[in-house]
Design an enzyme around this catalytic site. Structure first.
Site, PDB file in Angstrom:
ATOM      1  N   LYS A   9       0.932  -1.348  -0.154  1.00 26.62           N
ATOM      2  CA  LYS A   9      -0.021  -0.014   0.388  1.00 26.62           C
ATOM      3  C   LYS A   9       0.561   1.216   0.080  1.00 26.62           C
ATOM      4  O   LYS A   9       1.967   1.363   0.143  1.00 26.62           O
ATOM      5  CB  LYS A   9      -1.028  -0.614   0.973  1.00 26.62           C
ATOM      6  CG  LYS A   9      -2.221  -1.468   1.434  1.00 26.62           C
ATOM      7  CD  LYS A   9      -2.697  -1.290   2.336  1.00 26.62           C
ATOM      8  CE  LYS A   9      -3.955  -2.590   1.788  1.00 26.62           C
ATOM      9  NZ  LYS A   9      -4.566  -2.566   3.511  1.00 26.62           N
ATOM     10  N   TYR A  49     -11.427  -3.557  -4.570  1.00 25.70           N
ATOM     11  CA  TYR A  49     -12.409  -3.641  -3.367  1.00 25.70           C
ATOM     12  C   TYR A  49     -14.147  -3.430  -3.609  1.00 25.70           C
ATOM     13  O   TYR A  49     -14.517  -2.393  -3.498  1.00 25.70           O
ATOM     14  CB  TYR A  49     -11.651  -2.642  -2.479  1.00 25.70           C
ATOM     15  CG  TYR A  49     -10.710  -2.223  -1.823  1.00 25.70           C
ATOM     16  CD1 TYR A  49     -10.184  -3.318  -0.873  1.00 25.70           C
ATOM     17  CD2 TYR A  49      -9.277  -1.552  -2.144  1.00 25.70           C
ATOM     18  CE1 TYR A  49      -9.319  -3.961  -0.345  1.00 25.70           C
ATOM     19  CE2 TYR A  49      -8.489  -2.083  -1.503  1.00 25.70           C
ATOM     20  CZ  TYR A  49      -8.684  -3.003  -0.683  1.00 25.70           C
ATOM     21  OH  TYR A  49      -7.042  -2.854   0.454  1.00 25.70           O
ATOM     22  N   ASN A 150      -1.547   0.123   6.827  1.00 29.92           N
ATOM     23  CA  ASN A 150      -1.104  -1.381   7.529  1.00 29.92           C
ATOM     24  C   ASN A 150       0.039  -1.861   6.389  1.00 29.92           C
ATOM     25  O   ASN A 150       0.100  -2.861   6.540  1.00 29.92           O
ATOM     26  CB  ASN A 150      -2.066  -2.080   8.810  1.00 29.92           C
ATOM     27  CG  ASN A 150      -3.713  -2.508   7.191  1.00 29.92           C
ATOM     28  OD1 ASN A 150      -3.046  -2.344   5.675  1.00 29.92           O
ATOM     29  ND2 ASN A 150      -4.172  -3.089   7.441  1.00 29.92           N
ATOM     30  N   HIS A 153      -1.766  -5.210   1.305  1.00 33.16           N
ATOM     31  CA  HIS A 153      -3.160  -5.552   1.115  1.00 33.16           C
ATOM     32  C   HIS A 153      -2.447  -7.767   0.745  1.00 33.16           C
ATOM     33  O   HIS A 153      -2.088  -7.668   0.144  1.00 33.16           O
ATOM     34  CB  HIS A 153      -4.096  -5.654  -0.026  1.00 33.16           C
ATOM     35  CG  HIS A 153      -5.174  -6.667  -0.327  1.00 33.16           C
ATOM     36  ND1 HIS A 153      -6.180  -6.712   0.600  1.00 33.16           N
ATOM     37  CD2 HIS A 153      -4.892  -7.566  -1.433  1.00 33.16           C
ATOM     38  CE1 HIS A 153      -6.538  -7.769  -0.317  1.00 33.16           C
ATOM     39  NE2 HIS A 153      -5.409  -7.933  -1.754  1.00 33.16           N
ATOM     40  N   GLU A 164      -8.861 -11.167  -7.818  1.00 31.01           N
ATOM     41  CA  GLU A 164      -7.881 -10.097  -7.154  1.00 31.01           C
ATOM     42  C   GLU A 164      -7.247  -9.542  -8.528  1.00 31.01           C
ATOM     43  O   GLU A 164      -6.602  -9.163  -8.892  1.00 31.01           O
ATOM     44  CB  GLU A 164      -7.615 -10.191  -5.644  1.00 31.01           C
ATOM     45  CG  GLU A 164      -8.411 -10.159  -5.084  1.00 31.01           C
ATOM     46  CD  GLU A 164      -8.291 -10.056  -3.818  1.00 31.01           C
ATOM     47  OE1 GLU A 164      -8.926  -9.490  -2.660  1.00 31.01           O
ATOM     48  OE2 GLU A 164      -7.105  -9.543  -3.063  1.00 31.01           O
TER      49      GLU A 164
HETATM   50  P1  ADP Z   1      -6.844  -7.539   6.101  1.00 29.63           P
HETATM   51  O1  ADP Z   1      -6.298  -6.354   5.572  1.00 29.63           O
HETATM   52  O2  ADP Z   1      -6.122  -7.839   7.527  1.00 29.63           O
HETATM   53  O3  ADP Z   1      -7.527  -8.719   5.142  1.00 29.63           O
HETATM   54  P2  ADP Z   1      -9.606  -6.988   6.000  1.00 29.63           P
HETATM   55  O4  ADP Z   1     -10.112  -7.674   4.677  1.00 29.63           O
HETATM   56  O5  ADP Z   1     -10.256  -6.887   6.803  1.00 29.63           O
HETATM   57  O6  ADP Z   1      -7.776  -6.626   6.513  1.00 29.63           O
HETATM   58  O7  ADP Z   1      -9.542  -4.900   5.630  1.00 29.63           O
HETATM   59  C1  ADP Z   1      -9.757  -4.616   4.474  1.00 29.63           C
HETATM   60  C2  ADP Z   1      -8.711  -3.564   5.151  1.00 29.63           C
HETATM   61  O8  ADP Z   1      -9.375  -1.988   5.409  1.00 29.63           O
HETATM   62  C3  ADP Z   1      -7.586  -3.377   5.867  1.00 29.63           C
HETATM   63  O9  ADP Z   1      -6.617  -3.689   6.120  1.00 29.63           O
HETATM   64  C4  ADP Z   1      -7.438  -2.098   7.465  1.00 29.63           C
HETATM   65  O10 ADP Z   1      -6.867  -1.013   6.298  1.00 29.63           O
HETATM   66  C5  ADP Z   1      -8.912  -1.616   6.450  1.00 29.63           C
HETATM   67  N1  ADP Z   1     -10.217  -1.081   7.964  1.00 29.63           N
HETATM   68  C6  ADP Z   1     -10.041  -3.109   8.239  1.00 29.63           C
HETATM   69  N2  ADP Z   1     -11.247  -2.407   9.349  1.00 29.63           N
HETATM   70  C7  ADP Z   1     -10.941  -1.471   9.551  1.00 29.63           C
HETATM   71  C8  ADP Z   1     -11.232  -0.358  10.577  1.00 29.63           C
HETATM   72  N3  ADP Z   1     -12.148  -1.183  11.721  1.00 29.63           N
HETATM   73  N4  ADP Z   1     -11.571   0.478  11.196  1.00 29.63           N
HETATM   74  C9  ADP Z   1     -10.442   1.607   9.756  1.00 29.63           C
HETATM   75  N5  ADP Z   1      -9.989   1.021   8.972  1.00 29.63           N
HETATM   76  C10 ADP Z   1     -10.242  -0.480   9.187  1.00 29.63           C
HETATM   77 MG    MG Z   2      -8.471  -8.493   3.414  1.00 31.02          MG
END
Ligand code: ADP
Ligand code: MG
Length: 189
Positions: A9, A49, A150, A153, A164
Site C-alpha cells: 500500500k 475492493y 497497515n 493487502h 483479485e
Molecule cells: P485485511 O487487510 O487484514 O484482510 P480486511 O479485509 O478486514 O483486513 O480490511 C481491509 C482493510 O480495511 C484493512 O487492511 C484496513 O486497512 C482497513 N480496515 C479494516 N477494518 C478497519 C477498521 N475497523 N477501521 C479502519 N480501517 C479498517
Molecule cells: Mg482482506
C-alpha cells in the site's frame, strides 16, 4: 502450488519498505511471479475492493471483538461500518503509488497472510510485516476517520486471489520459472 495477490500500500512505498516486504515472502520460500508499480485510478481500486457482504460482516466482527476487549461499544451495524470502511480504504489506496505482486507457493494465500499479520498492527504478531513496521490500530484510525494504515493487502484465500489477480494483471504479465532452491526445499518437485 497456489497463487495469491499482494499489494504494498502507499505507506509501504513511501516508507521505502517495498524490498523488505517482498523479501519476507521470498525468504519464506515463496516466489514472485508477477510484479509492477502503479498509481491506481479510482475505477481499478473500486474493482479490487468490490462491495462484499461477507467481507463487511467480517470487518465488523473483528472490530467488535477489539472494542469489546476495551469495554467500548460499536456505534454502527455491519452494513454501515462496511460501507464506511470501504470508502476510507479506497481513499487510502489512492493516496500514492502501490506495488502489486503475485506470489506463488505451497499454500501461498494462507502463508502470505500469516507473514503479513493481523489487520490491526498493534494486534499483529511482532514478527509479522504489520507488527514489525506499524503500531496503528482500529481505535486510532476510527478516531481520525481513516482506514487502518497497515502496509499490505493480501488476498483472503486462493479463490478470492484468482479474482483479485485478474484485476491487476493480464495473463501474459505472469511468469513461470523455477527458483534455484526449489529442488532442495521441495524434494521431487
Ligand atoms: P485485511 O487487510 O487484514 O484482510 P480486511 O479485509 O478486514 O483486513 O480490511 C481491509 C482493510 O480495511 C484493512 O487492511 C484496513 O486497512 C482497513 N480496515 C479494516 N477494518 C478497519 C477498521 N475497523 N477501521 C479502519 N480501517 C479498517
Ligand atoms: Mg482482506
Amino acid at each position: 502450488m497456489e497463487r495469491t495477490l499482494v499489494l504494498v500500500k502507499p505507506d509501504g512505498v513511501y516508507r521505502a519498505l517495498i524490498g523488505r516486504i517482498i523479501t519476507t515472502f521470498e525468504d519464506a520460500g515463496l516466489k514472485v511471479v508477477g510484479i509492477k508499480m502503479l498509481r491506481p485510478d479510482r475505477k481499478l481500486t473500486e474493482q479490487h475492493y468490490i462491495w462484499d457482504e461477507a467481507w463487511a460482516k467480517n470487518v465488523w466482527e473483528k472490530s467488535a471483538k477489539d472494542a469489546a476487549e476495551k469495554g467500548a461499544k460499536m456505534s454502527e451495524d455491519w452494513k454501515q461500518m462496511g460501507e464506511r470502511i470501504r470508502k476510507q480504504l479506497i481513499e487510502y489506496i489512492l493516496t500514492g503509488p502501490i506495488v502489486a505482486a503475485v506470489i506463488e507457493g505451497n499454500e501461498a494465500a494462507a502463508e502470505v497472510r500469516k507473514l503479513v499479520g493481523a489487520t490491526s498492527p498493534v494486534r499483529a504478531d511482532p514478527y509479522s510485516i504489520r507488527g514489525r513496521f506499524s503500531t496503528d490500530s482500529y481505535g486510532f484510525a476510527d478516531s481520525r476517520h481513516r482506514a487502518v494504515v497497515n502496509l499490505v493487502h493480501a488476498s483472503e484465500d486462493s479463490k478470492i486471489a484468482e479474482r483479485e489477480i485478474s484485476v491487476w494483471f493480464k495473463k501474459e504479465e505472469l511468469v513461470d520459472y523455477k527458483r534455484v532452491d526449489e529442488g532442495v526445499m521441495f524434494p521431487g518437485h
